[in-house]
Scaffold this active site. Structure first.
Site, PDB file in Angstrom:
ATOM      1  N   ASN A  39       0.821  -1.213   0.000  1.00 21.11           N
ATOM      2  CA  ASN A  39       0.000   0.000   0.000  1.00 21.11           C
ATOM      3  C   ASN A  39       0.857   1.265   0.000  1.00 21.11           C
ATOM      4  OD1 ASN A  39      -2.333   1.487   0.103  1.00 21.11           O
ATOM      5  ND2 ASN A  39      -2.889   0.912   2.194  1.00 21.11           N
ATOM      6  N   HIS A 124     -14.091  -4.989  10.602  1.00 20.53           N
ATOM      7  CA  HIS A 124     -13.881  -3.670  11.211  1.00 20.53           C
ATOM      8  C   HIS A 124     -15.222  -2.970  11.452  1.00 20.53           C
ATOM      9  CE1 HIS A 124      -9.632  -3.145   9.268  1.00 20.53           C
ATOM     10  NE2 HIS A 124      -9.790  -4.332   9.817  1.00 20.53           N
ATOM     11  N   ARG A 149     -13.476  -5.678  15.191  1.00 19.99           N
ATOM     12  CA  ARG A 149     -12.488  -4.706  15.655  1.00 19.99           C
ATOM     13  C   ARG A 149     -13.153  -3.343  15.715  1.00 19.99           C
ATOM     14  NH1 ARG A 149      -7.468  -2.246  12.185  1.00 19.99           N
ATOM     15  NH2 ARG A 149      -9.088  -0.747  11.676  1.00 19.99           N
ATOM     16  N   TYR A 161      -6.804   7.906  11.728  1.00 16.85           N
ATOM     17  CA  TYR A 161      -6.679   6.850  10.727  1.00 16.85           C
ATOM     18  C   TYR A 161      -7.356   5.584  11.244  1.00 16.85           C
ATOM     19  CZ  TYR A 161      -4.832   3.229   7.772  1.00 16.85           C
ATOM     20  OH  TYR A 161      -4.737   2.174   6.929  1.00 16.85           O
ATOM     21  N   ASP A 225      -7.143  -1.893  17.559  1.00 20.10           N
ATOM     22  CA  ASP A 225      -5.820  -1.687  16.956  1.00 20.10           C
ATOM     23  C   ASP A 225      -5.282  -0.332  17.402  1.00 20.10           C
ATOM     24  OD1 ASP A 225      -3.614  -1.529  15.321  1.00 20.10           O
ATOM     25  OD2 ASP A 225      -4.683  -1.965  13.447  1.00 20.10           O
ATOM     26  N   HIS A 227      -2.384   0.729  16.495  1.00 21.18           N
ATOM     27  CA  HIS A 227      -1.669   1.160  15.299  1.00 21.18           C
ATOM     28  C   HIS A 227      -0.315   1.806  15.585  1.00 21.18           C
ATOM     29  CE1 HIS A 227      -1.475   2.022  10.984  1.00 21.18           C
ATOM     30  NE2 HIS A 227      -2.418   1.111  10.910  1.00 21.18           N
ATOM     31  N   GLU A 251      -3.951  -4.733  19.296  1.00 24.73           N
ATOM     32  CA  GLU A 251      -2.995  -4.872  18.194  1.00 24.73           C
ATOM     33  C   GLU A 251      -2.011  -3.711  18.147  1.00 24.73           C
ATOM     34  OE1 GLU A 251      -4.997  -5.282  14.449  1.00 24.73           O
ATOM     35  OE2 GLU A 251      -3.213  -4.754  13.327  1.00 24.73           O
ATOM     36  N   GLU A 277       1.908  -6.900  11.431  1.00 25.73           N
ATOM     37  CA  GLU A 277       1.453  -6.710  10.049  1.00 25.73           C
ATOM     38  C   GLU A 277       2.532  -6.087   9.169  1.00 25.73           C
ATOM     39  OE1 GLU A 277      -1.983  -4.215  10.818  1.00 25.73           O
ATOM     40  OE2 GLU A 277      -0.917  -2.445  10.123  1.00 25.73           O
ATOM     41  N   ARG A 298       0.844 -11.380  13.329  1.00 23.94           N
ATOM     42  CA  ARG A 298      -0.023 -10.738  12.335  1.00 23.94           C
ATOM     43  C   ARG A 298       0.554 -10.715  10.924  1.00 23.94           C
ATOM     44  NH1 ARG A 298      -4.298  -9.027  11.433  1.00 23.94           N
ATOM     45  NH2 ARG A 298      -4.016  -6.795  11.233  1.00 23.94           N
ATOM     46  N   HIS A 327      -2.829 -10.542   8.826  1.00 26.82           N
ATOM     47  CA  HIS A 327      -3.257  -9.281   8.238  1.00 26.82           C
ATOM     48  C   HIS A 327      -4.053  -9.573   6.968  1.00 26.82           C
ATOM     49  CE1 HIS A 327      -2.691  -5.030   7.556  1.00 26.82           C
ATOM     50  NE2 HIS A 327      -1.957  -5.179   6.471  1.00 26.82           N
ATOM     51  N   ASP A 331      -6.487  -3.672   1.505  1.00 26.40           N
ATOM     52  CA  ASP A 331      -5.375  -3.203   0.682  1.00 26.40           C
ATOM     53  C   ASP A 331      -4.408  -4.324   0.289  1.00 26.40           C
ATOM     54  OD1 ASP A 331      -4.757  -1.562   3.627  1.00 26.40           O
ATOM     55  OD2 ASP A 331      -3.270  -3.003   2.952  1.00 26.40           O
ATOM     56  N   GLU A 354      -8.102 -11.585   9.579  1.00 29.91           N
ATOM     57  CA  GLU A 354      -8.709 -10.269   9.345  1.00 29.91           C
ATOM     58  C   GLU A 354      -9.431 -10.302   8.000  1.00 29.91           C
ATOM     59  OE1 GLU A 354      -5.952  -7.039   8.897  1.00 29.91           O
ATOM     60  OE2 GLU A 354      -7.480  -5.539   9.330  1.00 29.91           O
ATOM     61  N   TRP A 417       1.835   6.404  13.429  1.00 29.89           N
ATOM     62  CA  TRP A 417       0.382   6.412  13.216  1.00 29.89           C
ATOM     63  C   TRP A 417      -0.112   4.980  13.048  1.00 29.89           C
ATOM     64  CZ3 TRP A 417      -1.587   4.281   8.787  1.00 29.89           C
ATOM     65  CH2 TRP A 417      -0.649   4.034   7.762  1.00 29.89           C
TER      66      TRP A 417
HETATM   67  C1  GCO Z   1      -5.068  -3.426   9.999  1.00 30.93           C
HETATM   68  C2  GCO Z   1      -4.047  -2.441   9.595  1.00 30.93           C
HETATM   69  C3  GCO Z   1      -4.372  -1.609   8.415  1.00 30.93           C
HETATM   70  C4  GCO Z   1      -3.076  -1.009   7.883  1.00 30.93           C
HETATM   71  C5  GCO Z   1      -3.123  -0.917   6.407  1.00 30.93           C
HETATM   72  C6  GCO Z   1      -1.884  -0.291   5.827  1.00 30.93           C
HETATM   73  O1  GCO Z   1      -4.938  -3.896  11.110  1.00 30.93           O
HETATM   74  O2  GCO Z   1      -5.918  -3.729   9.188  1.00 30.93           O
HETATM   75  O3  GCO Z   1      -3.542  -1.717  10.666  1.00 30.93           O
HETATM   76  O4  GCO Z   1      -5.306  -0.653   8.753  1.00 30.93           O
HETATM   77  O5  GCO Z   1      -2.852   0.236   8.424  1.00 30.93           O
HETATM   78  O6  GCO Z   1      -3.303  -2.187   5.916  1.00 30.93           O
HETATM   79  O7  GCO Z   1      -1.901  -0.419   4.460  1.00 30.93           O
HETATM   80 MG    MG Z   2      -3.344  -3.177  12.184  1.00 27.34          MG
END
Ligand code: GCO
Ligand code: MG
Length: 417
Positions: A39, A124, A149, A161, A225, A227, A251, A277, A298, A327, A331, A354, A417
């Site tokens: 991504n 999600h 989630r 985000y 998450d 993040h 997460e 991830e 992940r 993961h 994306d 996921e 982030w």
């Molecule tokens: C998740 C991830 C995504 C990533 C994204 C980046 O747990 O699904 O954190 O939100 O940020 O896949 O490309």
């Molecule tokens: Mg994540």
């Protein structure tokens, strides 16, 4: 005389968001599909494949999957890293697809066969204010999900985000078996910039997740998450304060570059932790697994070098009672989702997948054999990975520059982030 690879073509398309796809064809006319989407850095992996990998594949026996993996990994000399490993992952997925088609078997049968009937997945649910979060969770439960989630806005922050869609993206919190449109990176020549405030988040998150737990009752598997945004002591505090919400996992509570810091989090909390991830090899998570600093690994099957390498990670994890929780956001393409599900079906220490689902425009390009029923997925029984790619439909959606966001603290410094 074994079959031979006669072509390896790279397709970059943007049906809803950008995807990089590898098509390998053999002399006998067998086609295998691989995904290589990273991504926000799509063109670099497309070039890696087109310029440096595709020419090396011509003439090789497609069934020598492990030999090809070693050839590309060791042969490059420059090991690891997201671009290299996604490229190798794409080749690996395409070769497993071909092997399944030659054998007339779904890939999970080549991996030892199913060890379970179906694959638990989580989706999600996002909302700015609590009522929206609860509505989003309810919508996902109504669609059949048993694991959700929950992400939410933070008072005083305009954008978070994972909660708000970048401009131009359809941010549907709908009840469909999957799609929640926040994930695509914002389209445009530069990343969107967001402001982040950890103090405000830490004051808000425990009460919000406790309210979600109150609303849904004890059964729903609830995930969150963080993040990578927290420092170790903040991560420890959050994990401890979230215990009443009984999370299935928390997460990426802190960036996992400096891995010994996870010990601090462990000392203070029994909230299960999921990390990885952004990992792409077994070397990235060896310490976390062996020291049992995490409960779920992940790593994404494609980003971690494909089925051939991800299964080595999962096998290492099995020795330490760590489960796979791969993961699988929207994306990475449906090809990666298929590969993840085949490996999951054949792996004893699998935990949860996921699964956000895909926009209809994505599914017009990428056909898939997996199905979703009552909160669980199955990869289907078609030979290979069970995916198809409509190249004409793909050509109608050319690449569009898109970037993941950047975050700054209130003083203007770049932060995680
Ligand atoms: C998740 C991830 C995504 C990533 C994204 C980046 O747990 O699904 O954190 O939100 O940020 O896949 O490309
Ligand atoms: Mg994540």
């Amino acid at each position: 005389m074994p079959d031979r690879i006669v072509s390896a073509d790279v397709i970059v398309c943007s049906p809803g968001r950008n995807f990089v796809t590898l098509k390998i064809t053999t002399a006998d006319g067998v086609v295998g599909w691989g995904d290589a989407t990273v991504n926000g850095r799509e063109l670099s992996v497309a070039s890696y494949l087109r310029d440096h990998v595709a020419p090396l594949l011509l003439g090789r026996d497609p069934q020598r999957i492990e030999d090809t993996w070693q050839y590309l990994y060791r042969g490059a000399y420059w090991r690891r890293g997201p671009i290299t490993m996604a490229a190798i992952g794409a080749v690996d997925l395409a070769l497993w697809d071909i092997a399944g088609k030659i054998a007339g078997q779904p890939v999970f049968n080549l991996l030892g066969g199913a060890v379970r009937d179906r694959i638990l997945c989580y989706t999600h649910a996002n909302g700015t204010e609590l009522p929206e979060v609860l509505d989003a969770v309810d919508a996902k439960r109504a669609a059949g999900f048993v694991a959700v989630r929950a992400q939410f806005g933070v008072p005083g922050l305009d954008q978070v985000y994972g909660v708000h869609a970048p401009e131009g993206i359809d941010d549907d919190h709908g009840a469909g078996a999957g799609h929640g449109g926040y994930e695509p990176a914002g389209r445009g020549a530069r990343p969107v910039e967001e402001v982040w405030d950890t103090g405000a988040y830490l004051r808000h998150a425990p009460a919000t997740l406790a309210a979600v737990r109150d609303h849904v009752g004890p059964e729903l598997k609830l995930l969150h998450d963080a993040h990578h945004r927290l420092r170790p002591v903040e991560a420890a505090r959050l994990a401890r304060e979230l215990e009443p919400a009984d999370l299935f996992w928390l997460e990426d509570v802190t960036p996992a570059e400096n891995q010994q810091v996870l010990r601090l989090v462990r000392e203070h909390s029994t909230t299960p932790l999921a990390i990885g991830e952004v990992f792409n090899t077994i070397w990235d998570c060896q310490q976390l697994i062996i020291e049992q600093q995490i409960d779920y690994i992940r790593a994404c099957v494609m980003h971690a070098g494909g089925i051939s390498h991800a299964r080595r990670i999962w096998d290492l994890a099995a020795l330490y009672q760590v489960l796979a929780g791969p993961h699988g956001p929207s994306d990475v393409s449906p090809i990666t989702m298929a590969a993840s599900l085949h490996l999951a079906l054949a792996t004893p220490n699998f935990g949860i997948q996921e699964y956000m689902g895909y926009e209809p425009v994505t599914e017009e390009v990428f056909g898939h054999g997996w199905s979703f029923t009552d909160g669980y997925l199955h990869p289907g029984d078609a030979p290979g990975l069970g995916v198809t790619v409509d190249e004409e439909a793909a050509a109608a959606h050319p690449y569009q520059p898109a970037y993941l966001p950047v975050a700054r603290t209130r003083d203007g410094a770049i932060t995680n982030w």
